[in-house]
Design an enzyme around this catalytic site. Structure first.
Site, PDB file in Angstrom:
ATOM      1  N   LYS A 280     -26.469   0.708  -1.459  1.00 20.57           N
ATOM      2  CA  LYS A 280     -27.038  -0.644  -1.453  1.00 20.57           C
ATOM      3  C   LYS A 280     -27.125  -1.178  -0.019  1.00 20.57           C
ATOM      4  O   LYS A 280     -26.318  -0.801   0.837  1.00 20.57           O
ATOM      5  CB  LYS A 280     -26.225  -1.582  -2.355  1.00 20.57           C
ATOM      6  CG  LYS A 280     -25.005  -2.159  -1.732  1.00 20.57           C
ATOM      7  CD  LYS A 280     -24.449  -3.333  -2.532  1.00 20.57           C
ATOM      8  CE  LYS A 280     -23.259  -3.881  -1.739  1.00 20.57           C
ATOM      9  NZ  LYS A 280     -22.539  -4.950  -2.285  1.00 20.57           N
TER      10      LYS A 280
ATOM     11  N   LYS B 107     -24.463  -5.780   4.653  1.00 20.23           N
ATOM     12  CA  LYS B 107     -24.375  -6.263   6.044  1.00 20.23           C
ATOM     13  C   LYS B 107     -23.388  -5.444   6.863  1.00 20.23           C
ATOM     14  O   LYS B 107     -23.436  -5.446   8.077  1.00 20.23           O
ATOM     15  CB  LYS B 107     -24.072  -7.756   6.102  1.00 20.23           C
ATOM     16  CG  LYS B 107     -22.842  -8.219   5.408  1.00 20.23           C
ATOM     17  CD  LYS B 107     -22.821  -9.750   5.345  1.00 20.23           C
ATOM     18  CE  LYS B 107     -22.625 -10.224   3.921  1.00 20.23           C
ATOM     19  NZ  LYS B 107     -22.954 -11.587   3.682  1.00 20.23           N
TER      20      LYS B 107
ATOM     21  N   LYS C 229     -14.221  -1.166  -0.792  1.00 28.57           N
ATOM     22  CA  LYS C 229     -13.781  -1.997   0.338  1.00 28.57           C
ATOM     23  C   LYS C 229     -12.475  -1.486   0.920  1.00 28.57           C
ATOM     24  O   LYS C 229     -12.253  -1.597   2.118  1.00 28.57           O
ATOM     25  CB  LYS C 229     -13.655  -3.466  -0.083  1.00 28.57           C
ATOM     26  CG  LYS C 229     -15.011  -4.117  -0.259  1.00 28.57           C
ATOM     27  CD  LYS C 229     -14.949  -5.624  -0.259  1.00 28.57           C
ATOM     28  CE  LYS C 229     -16.356  -6.189  -0.380  1.00 28.57           C
ATOM     29  NZ  LYS C 229     -16.401  -7.625  -0.562  1.00 28.57           N
TER      30      LYS C 229
END
Ligand code: TYM
Length: 330
Positions: A195, A198, A113
């Protein structure tokens, strides 16, 4: 009375993906009879990424509506909003003081992130797993049903709980992860090595829960495969086909061998179409129920109010015990 307790949650960051559905909600539905289930809207976690306040408000209600539309019965599952129970933030602060920088630095999600949001590597992003530990430990949860990507966060939760118990005596139940074999890691349709997420840049990589049947069909038809032409599970050599088999098998509750048998001698074109069809069939009733539920904000508010009342009793009891043990209460 003696049912084991479950706690889990999803961030209210907007549109959910097929990964969120198959890795989490889909499994929760099967648990509601057997366990004491508590599912929250992890809205404090969403603050780690800049969020528009109006969007956030809307996303919280939308997510509750999705939980119910997907089949979580609010009579059987305690559904609540994380931020409405102040004990989450309070326990998170305390647990921060029992968690080491080194442990948090090893979290792969933090590394991922902070690469994605290089302009906003805030302290919340770093201490995010501690808030998640507080979420779980406040409810003395025995089991935490999540997808594979949350496994590391569960490990740190267990370490924090064990550390605290050792210092102050039995305080927290040390939770077990409940990562289902099926659907725990749904990969992107265009990048099956990563993976399904969104935040993917290529929207063809992701099936969103509110995609129309046409969009779903189109995205599956474009899904990356290989040149073998054989529907066979091989995660290293055939990640695209293996991911499509996982999606199909998870929805149809079939193992890989049976999926292979069903599509023996059948080409990729037909296979992709069949996968798209089961996904459309699975999502359509959820989309229809969602449209009805979202029209009724009073109903959603009532669920949150009931959830808050029930959650608060459990959470405050644990928080009080912790505060007393560490010397904050005279
Ligand atoms: P979040 O919101 O990123 O994801 C919610 C759930 O969806 C699962 N998931 C997937 N499963 C399979 N394949 C995928 N591609 C996929 N993408 C997401 C996640 O594993 C998760 O189960 N930190 C958590 C939310 C949280 C939480 C908690 C969970 C906050 N507090 C306490 C459990 C207990 C998160 O960000 O999940």
């Amino acid at each position: 009375m003696n049912k084991k307790r479950i706690l889990s949650g999803i961030q209210s960051t907007g549109n959910l993906t097929l990964g969120n559905y198959l890795g989490a909600i889909h499994n929760w539905i099967d648990l509601q009879e057997k366990y004491d289930c508590n599912y929250m809207i992890a809205n404090l976690h969403t603050l780690t990424v800049r969020t528009n306040p109006d969007e956030l408000r809307k996303n919280i209600l939308n997510l509750i509506a999705i939980y119910i539309a997907a089949g979580l019965d609010p009579e059987k599952n305690n559904i609540f909003i994380q931020s409405q129970i102040s004990a989450h933030s309070e326990l998170a602060w305390i647990l921060n003081c029992y968690t080491y920088m080194g442990e948090l630095s090893r979290m792969t999600q933090f590394k991922d992130k902070s690469e994605k949001h290089a302009d906003n590597i805030n302290a919340g992003l770093f201490t995010y797993p501690v808030l998640m530990a507080a979420d779980i430990l406040l409810y003395q949860a025995d089991l935490v049903p999540v997808g594979e990507d949350q496994r590391q966060h569960l490990e740190i939760t267990r370490d924090i709980a064990e550390r605290f118990n050792k210092l102050y005596g039995e305080t927290f139940v040390v939770p077990e992860g409940y990562v289902s074999k099926a659907g725990a890691k749904i990969m992107g349709l265009q990048n099956p090595e990563n993976k399904m997420s969104k935040s993917a840049e290529n929207k063809n990589d992701v099936i969103f829960l509110n995609d129309s049947p046409d969009e779903i069909m189109r995205k599956f038809k474009k899904a990356v495969t290989d040149s073998d032409g054989i529907v066979k599970y091989d995660i290293n050599r055939k990640p695209g086909i293996s991911n499509l088999m996982t999606i199909y098998g998870t929805i149809k509750k079939m193992n890989k061998e049976d999926v292979e048998k069903e599509f023996q001698g059948i080409g990729y074109g037909k296979f992709k179409q069949a996968v798209a069809e089961v996904v459309i069939e699975e999502l359509k009733p959820i989309q229809d129920r969602y449209k009805d539920i979202i029209k009724n904000p009073e109903y959603i508010q009532k669920i949150c109010k009931n959830g808050k009342e029930r959650a608060e009793i459990i959470a405050n009891k644990t928080l009080y015990d912790v505060q007393k043990k560490i010397g904050l209460i005279l």
